[in-house]
Write a protein that holds these residues in place. Structure first.
Motif, PDB file in Angstrom:
ATOM      1  N   SER A 154       0.934  -1.290   0.043  1.00  0.00           N
ATOM      2  CA  SER A 154       0.083   0.122   0.018  1.00  0.00           C
ATOM      3  C   SER A 154       1.046   1.271  -0.029  1.00  0.00           C
ATOM      4  N   GLY A 155       0.349   2.171  -0.810  1.00  0.00           N
ATOM      5  CA  GLY A 155       1.190   3.528  -0.838  1.00  0.00           C
ATOM      6  C   GLY A 155       0.155   4.766  -0.773  1.00  0.00           C
ATOM      7  N   LEU A 156       0.820   5.861  -0.946  1.00  0.00           N
ATOM      8  CA  LEU A 156       0.044   6.944  -0.802  1.00  0.00           C
ATOM      9  C   LEU A 156      -1.140   7.054  -1.745  1.00  0.00           C
ATOM     10  N   ILE A 157      -0.594   6.645  -3.252  1.00  0.00           N
ATOM     11  CA  ILE A 157      -1.717   6.427  -4.388  1.00  0.00           C
ATOM     12  C   ILE A 157      -1.468   4.985  -4.853  1.00  0.00           C
ATOM     13  N   SER A 158      -2.379   4.255  -4.419  1.00  0.00           N
ATOM     14  CA  SER A 158      -2.146   2.779  -4.802  1.00  0.00           C
ATOM     15  C   SER A 158      -3.162   2.202  -5.837  1.00  0.00           C
ATOM     16  N   ARG A 159      -3.702   3.038  -6.563  1.00  0.00           N
ATOM     17  CA  ARG A 159      -4.500   2.401  -7.798  1.00  0.00           C
ATOM     18  C   ARG A 159      -4.400   3.477  -8.835  1.00  0.00           C
ATOM     19  N   LEU A 160      -4.668   2.766  -9.963  1.00  0.00           N
ATOM     20  CA  LEU A 160      -4.646   3.828 -11.248  1.00  0.00           C
ATOM     21  C   LEU A 160      -6.008   4.811 -10.912  1.00  0.00           C
ATOM     22  N   GLY A 161      -5.709   6.048 -11.264  1.00  0.00           N
ATOM     23  CA  GLY A 161      -6.851   7.078 -11.063  1.00  0.00           C
ATOM     24  C   GLY A 161      -6.774   7.443  -9.667  1.00  0.00           C
ATOM     25  N   GLY A 162      -6.046   7.063  -8.813  1.00  0.00           N
ATOM     26  CA  GLY A 162      -6.002   7.588  -7.574  1.00  0.00           C
ATOM     27  C   GLY A 162      -5.480   8.864  -7.393  1.00  0.00           C
ATOM     28  N   ARG A 163      -6.039   9.545  -6.292  1.00  0.00           N
ATOM     29  CA  ARG A 163      -5.666  10.977  -6.319  1.00  0.00           C
ATOM     30  C   ARG A 163      -5.204  11.310  -4.954  1.00  0.00           C
ATOM     31  N   LEU A 164      -4.398  12.198  -4.756  1.00  0.00           N
ATOM     32  CA  LEU A 164      -3.719  12.508  -3.627  1.00  0.00           C
ATOM     33  C   LEU A 164      -4.114  14.357  -3.413  1.00  0.00           C
ATOM     34  N   GLU A 219      -3.621  19.039  -6.345  1.00  0.00           N
ATOM     35  CA  GLU A 219      -3.906  17.471  -6.577  1.00  0.00           C
ATOM     36  C   GLU A 219      -2.859  16.706  -7.310  1.00  0.00           C
ATOM     37  N   VAL A 220      -2.511  15.515  -6.974  1.00  0.00           N
ATOM     38  CA  VAL A 220      -1.742  14.611  -7.872  1.00  0.00           C
ATOM     39  C   VAL A 220      -2.410  13.276  -8.002  1.00  0.00           C
ATOM     40  N   ARG A 221      -2.500  13.113  -9.267  1.00  0.00           N
ATOM     41  CA  ARG A 221      -3.180  11.710  -9.774  1.00  0.00           C
ATOM     42  C   ARG A 221      -2.497  10.751 -10.352  1.00  0.00           C
ATOM     43  N   LEU A 222      -2.489   9.433 -10.292  1.00  0.00           N
ATOM     44  CA  LEU A 222      -1.823   8.511 -10.723  1.00  0.00           C
ATOM     45  C   LEU A 222      -2.596   8.012 -11.949  1.00  0.00           C
ATOM     46  N   LEU A 223      -1.940   8.133 -13.186  1.00  0.00           N
ATOM     47  CA  LEU A 223      -2.747   8.006 -14.320  1.00  0.00           C
ATOM     48  C   LEU A 223      -2.340   6.583 -15.087  1.00  0.00           C
ATOM     49  N   PHE A 224      -0.852   6.210 -14.706  1.00  0.00           N
ATOM     50  CA  PHE A 224      -0.421   5.026 -15.243  1.00  0.00           C
ATOM     51  C   PHE A 224       0.589   4.631 -14.657  1.00  0.00           C
ATOM     52  N   TYR A 225       1.016   3.336 -14.362  1.00  0.00           N
ATOM     53  CA  TYR A 225       2.131   2.441 -13.936  1.00  0.00           C
ATOM     54  C   TYR A 225       1.660   0.954 -14.284  1.00  0.00           C
ATOM     55  N   ASP A 226       2.762   0.098 -14.551  1.00  0.00           N
ATOM     56  CA  ASP A 226       3.031  -1.101 -14.692  1.00  0.00           C
ATOM     57  C   ASP A 226       3.735  -1.829 -13.955  1.00  0.00           C
ATOM     58  N   ALA A 227       3.345  -2.492 -12.908  1.00  0.00           N
ATOM     59  CA  ALA A 227       4.382  -2.952 -11.870  1.00  0.00           C
ATOM     60  C   ALA A 227       4.098  -4.434 -11.981  1.00  0.00           C
TER      61      ALA A 227
END
Length: 170
Positions: free
Chosen positions: A1-11, A18-26
């Motif tokens: 778990s992290g600060l933003i743990s899913r695509l589209g997640g916002r901080l 606002e910071v939004r995670l749009l893409f990652y492939d882990a």
């Protein structure tokens, strides 16, 4: 778990930031050759009041297509950190038309023959003012094998008006 743990997640930090995670492939177990490393770039969108930044890392066109499919209506950004150093494998026309950046930041150096002229042309065609980290390289560096692209592009904003500037290394 992290600060933003899913695509589209916002901080969010209040209403303005606002910071939004749009893409990652882990995906574990994939090899780490360059193509996959570029495909696994993290893509973030940062918004401060009415100024927005889209950070593309080394994401190729396949990631851009995924972003268009998932976030089409929310990709428009004031500032685009251009993907993959201005390589022809990124910054597709359809993507740039939607993002419609006012400023495009290219982190590249000439010894790698990047950014590509065709990418710079696409950026300008979509109305972006292009800023590059290699524009102010000292002439002696351009003639040697020294690293290029070590200028800093600094953008300050009050949340309404972005103001880019260059601080170059000598």
């Amino acid at each position: 778990s992290g600060l933003i743990s899913r695509l589209g997640g916002r901080l969010k930090f209040g209403k303005e930031l606002e910071v939004r995670l749009l893409f990652y492939d882990a995906t574990p177990g994939k090899d780490t050759h360059d193509t996959y490393t570029n495909f696994s770039s993290i893509v973030l969108r940062l918004r401060y009041d009415s100024v927005s930044f889209l950070f593309m890392g080394d994401a190729p066109k396949a990631v851009e297509e995924s972003l268009l499919a998932r976030y089409h209506d929310t990709l428009k950004s004031t500032v685009l950190k251009v993907g993959h150093h201005g390589s022809r494998t990124a910054s597709g026309k359809a993507f740039l038309d939607v993002v419609s950046p006012r400023y495009a930041i290219v982190c590249a150096g000439r010894r790698h023959t990047l950014p590509k002229d065709e990418v710079l042309a696409r950026l300008r065609q979509c109305g972006a003012e292009v800023w590059r980290t290699d524009d102010h390289d000292a002439e002696e560096h351009k003639k040697s094998t020294a690293a290029y692209g070590d200028d800093d592009i600094i953008i300050t904003t009050d949340g309404k008006n972005p103001r880019p500037q260059v601080r170059w290394s000598r």
